[in-house]
Design an enzyme around this catalytic site. Structure first.
Site, PDB file in Angstrom:
ATOM      1  N   HIS A  54      34.221  35.216  31.319  1.00 22.50           N
ATOM      2  CA  HIS A  54      34.191  36.351  30.381  1.00 22.50           C
ATOM      3  C   HIS A  54      35.263  37.362  30.775  1.00 22.50           C
ATOM      4  CE1 HIS A  54      31.829  39.006  27.475  1.00 22.50           C
ATOM      5  NE2 HIS A  54      32.838  39.753  27.891  1.00 22.50           N
ATOM      6  N   HIS A  56      38.917  39.515  28.910  1.00 21.74           N
ATOM      7  CA  HIS A  56      39.637  39.851  27.665  1.00 21.74           C
ATOM      8  C   HIS A  56      41.124  39.917  27.989  1.00 21.74           C
ATOM      9  CE1 HIS A  56      36.066  41.161  25.219  1.00 21.74           C
ATOM     10  NE2 HIS A  56      35.554  41.225  26.432  1.00 21.74           N
ATOM     11  N   GLN A 149      36.007  41.938  17.354  1.00 20.50           N
ATOM     12  CA  GLN A 149      35.692  43.183  18.068  1.00 20.50           C
ATOM     13  C   GLN A 149      35.299  44.307  17.131  1.00 20.50           C
ATOM     14  OE1 GLN A 149      36.650  44.922  21.824  1.00 20.50           O
ATOM     15  NE2 GLN A 149      34.863  45.525  20.650  1.00 20.50           N
ATOM     16  N   HIS A 207      29.345  38.846  22.280  1.00 22.93           N
ATOM     17  CA  HIS A 207      28.952  40.107  22.907  1.00 22.93           C
ATOM     18  C   HIS A 207      27.636  40.533  22.264  1.00 22.93           C
ATOM     19  CE1 HIS A 207      32.999  40.035  24.372  1.00 22.93           C
ATOM     20  NE2 HIS A 207      32.829  41.170  25.030  1.00 22.93           N
ATOM     21  N   GLU A 210      25.470  45.338  23.816  1.00 25.32           N
ATOM     22  CA  GLU A 210      26.131  46.080  24.898  1.00 25.32           C
ATOM     23  C   GLU A 210      25.945  47.577  24.632  1.00 25.32           C
ATOM     24  OE1 GLU A 210      30.248  45.123  25.575  1.00 25.32           O
ATOM     25  OE2 GLU A 210      30.275  46.157  27.511  1.00 25.32           O
ATOM     26  N   ASP A 306      35.392  40.492  32.867  1.00 23.74           N
ATOM     27  CA  ASP A 306      35.393  41.244  31.607  1.00 23.74           C
ATOM     28  C   ASP A 306      36.713  41.989  31.391  1.00 23.74           C
ATOM     29  OD1 ASP A 306      34.395  42.102  29.190  1.00 23.74           O
ATOM     30  OD2 ASP A 306      33.036  43.597  30.013  1.00 23.74           O
TER      31      ASP A 306
END
Ligand SMILES: [Zn+2]
Length: 410
Positions: A54, A56, A149, A207, A210, A306
């Site tokens: 995980h 980005h 996103q 996701h 969160e 992350d």
């Protein structure tokens, strides 16, 4: 054929690890007998190379170019918009490549990266990360997740871009249902993600929840959808922070559903420690999901990096050893079984989430290995050394040497 001789396994046993081309072919005491091409390990720790499942990569290293914000998830997403509009393929490619290379130096040879797919950046981020992955194919395997996103209903046009991203070769379907404006839209978001996954026969990595708001409960929507569609063992849910604030009855119910659906949980304590709990006063939450309860229930739990120096998190360097250490602090992992769990969370657990058939310290696995100049995993965690050597598919791809001098008076 060559071998690591007298290497310390995570179990504490000493063994030889014999490699032929890109595979481990034998493992055990005396397994290297008769071979000439040997790496003398003298009891140093050998581990399978780490997996960061995980991360980005499209957003890495942009921190210095962003305006300051209040440190919350929402503010970070907003602050990135302006920079995202200016992304170019070569810009994303160069930043992603730097972090992949840094990760390999620090022992990670498989990565799975979320990549924003939305109407702000279009498919530029994906093109850039895929190009970086191709640039680094000799040192690491990098998968991509098409990640909406900005939402799917909140961002009209994103769904068509998601289809295009999968046609372009994104490996996995991402999602972020809690980002939609109400529960109806969240349900539709989840439905759309599963529809895409079925159409393209891809796994799902979303996701999920969160947020500190215990009333946000899309994890159960995801688990129910996975069970209804028979998508068992093919879904990973990232973060799941709100579960910590939800009531126990819901938590127990949804954890049991996750177990039945074979859902992996990417708890990413490193970033959630700094992103969540910002509205709390006095007792400030750690922001992590119910790691201990998922673990006790037998759910597959992994830790991801992350973020690397992006709008959400100013630190990070692609070190899963560092991720394991910070996560151990966040999740109260201190005894031997706990530390074994922390190791699993950056090795076997992400391998399971990625459904890798050829991972691990065992004959038949791809020879993705790393050697540490310490005698145990606990010492590796405590001392945080870089690996002395890293192999990818049996080829030595990175070496680190540290010089440290202490000059005493005579
Ligand atoms: Zn993430």
């Amino acid at each position: 054929m060559w071998a690591l001789q007298d290497a310390r396994l995570p179990t504490g046993a000493v063994a030889d690890v014999v490699v032929d081309r890109d595979r481990i072919v034998r493992l055990g005491s005396g397994a290297a007998d008769g071979l000439e091409d040997l790496v003398d390990c003298s009891g140093k720790l050998v581990l399978p190379a780490f997996i960061d499942a995980h991360v980005h990569l499209d957003k890495v290293l942009i921190r210095d170019e962003l305006r300051e914000h209040d440190g919350t998830l929402a503010a970070a997403i907003g602050a990135i918009h302006e920079r995202k509009r200016r992304y170019t393929v070569e810009d994303v490619r160069a930043r992603a490549r730097r972090v992949i290379e840094e990760s390999v130096r620090l022992g990670t040879t498989r990565l799975r990266s979320h990549v924003d797919v939305d109407t702000i950046g279009g498919l530029v981020p994906l093109e850039g990360v895929m190009a970086a992955a191709a640039d680094c194919a000799d040192i690491a395997s990098v998968q991509t997740i098409a990640f909406p996103q900005e939402g799917l209903l909140r961002d009209p046009g994103a769904f068509d871009l998601m289809s295009a991203a999968l046609e372009m070769g994104a490996d996995v379907v991402g999602g972020m249902p809690h980002w939609e404006v109400d529960e109806e839209a969240q349900r539709e978001h989840v439905r759309l993600c599963f529809e895409l996954a079925e159409r393209f026969d891809r796994d799902i990595d979303m996701h999920v929840d969160e947020t500190d708001d215990g009333g946000v409960r899309t994890l159960e929507i995801v688990a129910d959808e996975a069970l209804t569609r028979g998508y068992v063992g093919r879904v990973c849910a990232g973060h799941v922070c709100s579960l910590a604030a939800a009531d126990d009855a819901y938590a127990h119910r949804v954890i049991e559903k996750c177990l039945r659906a074979g859902i992996s949980i990417a708890a990413n304590p490193v970033t959630n420690l700094v992103l969540q709990g910002r509205g709390d006063r006095g007792l400030i939450r750690r922001g992590t999901t119910r790691i201990g309860e998922f673990r006790a229930a037998g759910v597959n739990v992994l830790f991801g990096q992350d973020c690397v120096k992006d709008g959400f998190y100013p630190f990070g360097r692609g070190s899963m050893l560092e991720v394991a250490l910070i996560s151990a602090h966040a999740a109260h992992l201190t005894n031997r079984a706990d530390l074994d769990f922390a190791l699993r969370a950056v090795t076997e657990a992400p391998a399971q989430a990625l459904r890798l058939a050829d991972y691990g310290l065992r004959p038949g696995a791809r020879a993705d290995l790393q050697l540490f100049a310490v005698s145990s995993w606990a010492e590796a965690l405590r001392l945080q050394p870089p690996p002395e050597k890293v192999w990818f598919g049996g080829r030595l791809v990175a070496e680190n040497r540290i010089t440290s001098l202490l000059n005493r008076a005579d």
